[in-house]
Design a protein around this motif. Sequence first.
Motif, short mmCIF file in Angstrom:
data_model
loop_
_atom_site.label_atom_id
_atom_site.label_comp_id
_atom_site.label_asym_id
_atom_site.label_seq_id
_atom_site.Cartn_x
_atom_site.Cartn_y
_atom_site.Cartn_z
N UNK A 64 69.05 157.99 -12.91
CA UNK A 64 68.82 157.14 -13.26
C UNK A 64 68.20 157.06 -14.71
N UNK A 65 67.59 157.56 -15.42
CA UNK A 65 67.14 157.91 -16.38
C UNK A 65 67.76 158.01 -17.42
N UNK A 66 68.91 158.87 -17.37
CA UNK A 66 69.57 159.63 -18.28
C UNK A 66 70.57 158.64 -18.34
N UNK A 67 71.11 157.52 -17.70
CA UNK A 67 72.09 156.54 -17.83
C UNK A 67 70.98 155.35 -18.41
N UNK A 68 70.03 155.22 -18.19
CA UNK A 68 69.35 154.22 -18.49
C UNK A 68 68.92 154.59 -20.51
N UNK A 69 69.36 155.70 -20.80
CA UNK A 69 68.83 156.43 -21.73
C UNK A 69 69.64 156.23 -22.51
N UNK A 127 67.64 145.21 -21.00
CA UNK A 127 68.99 144.80 -20.96
C UNK A 127 69.99 146.13 -19.73
N UNK A 128 69.18 146.97 -20.73
CA UNK A 128 70.42 148.10 -19.54
C UNK A 128 69.52 147.86 -18.13
N UNK A 129 68.56 147.48 -17.71
CA UNK A 129 67.83 147.50 -16.37
C UNK A 129 68.94 146.65 -15.76
N UNK A 130 68.90 145.42 -16.23
CA UNK A 130 69.40 144.09 -15.93
C UNK A 130 71.01 143.36 -16.55
N UNK A 131 71.62 144.61 -16.93
CA UNK A 131 73.03 144.36 -17.11
C UNK A 131 74.18 145.62 -17.03
N UNK A 132 73.50 146.36 -18.06
CA UNK A 132 74.97 147.81 -17.81
C UNK A 132 73.93 149.00 -17.81
N UNK A 133 72.95 149.55 -16.77
CA UNK A 133 73.02 150.46 -16.53
C UNK A 133 73.30 150.69 -14.98
N UNK A 134 74.92 151.56 -14.59
CA UNK A 134 74.95 151.62 -13.63
C UNK A 134 74.86 151.90 -12.17
N UNK A 135 73.25 153.30 -12.31
CA UNK A 135 72.65 153.60 -11.75
C UNK A 135 71.07 152.76 -11.06
N UNK A 136 71.22 151.98 -12.22
CA UNK A 136 70.00 150.55 -11.56
C UNK A 136 70.26 149.90 -10.98
#
Length: 154
Positions: A64-69, A127-136
């Motif tokens: 999760x952390x690396x996906x968002x990072x 944007x990461x949390x709501x749109x892009x991060x597949x792990x989220x």
Amino acid sequence: MTTNNQPTDAPKTKTMKVELNRVDDAFHFEATGLSDVPIHIDGAVDIGGHNAGARPMELLLMGLASCSAIDVILILNKQRQRIDDFRITVEGVRPLDVNPAPFSTINLHYILKGDISEDKARRAIDLSMDKYCSATAQIRPTAQITYSLTIEAA
């Protein structure tokens, strides 16, 4: 003519494959994926593990952390923000004495250093949390995911 029996308007898919191999007679495993870089995984000492790798649930938080990072760094780079250092600490809360024990809450604390606008950093994280991060997207249905942010001067 479609030969895979899927409608032509079906979403395109990508298959991801990993391999897990047992290393010892307890719970030490080595996993590899597309990059062929080995990741060591082990069970807790109290069930017979030997601290020879990360725990499976730790790997979920790391993923999760690396996906968002990756998302956040890409977005901030596009916004011409200078990132001198980037860290995330993640805390996940799980219930005790129940199985399965999925995370109920997860907080990611982003610690950025550099010449970075707080508004742009928050927007990148959103944007990461709501749109892009597949792990989220994978974890959000079962856990409340929050974040906090610290920006340290360059």
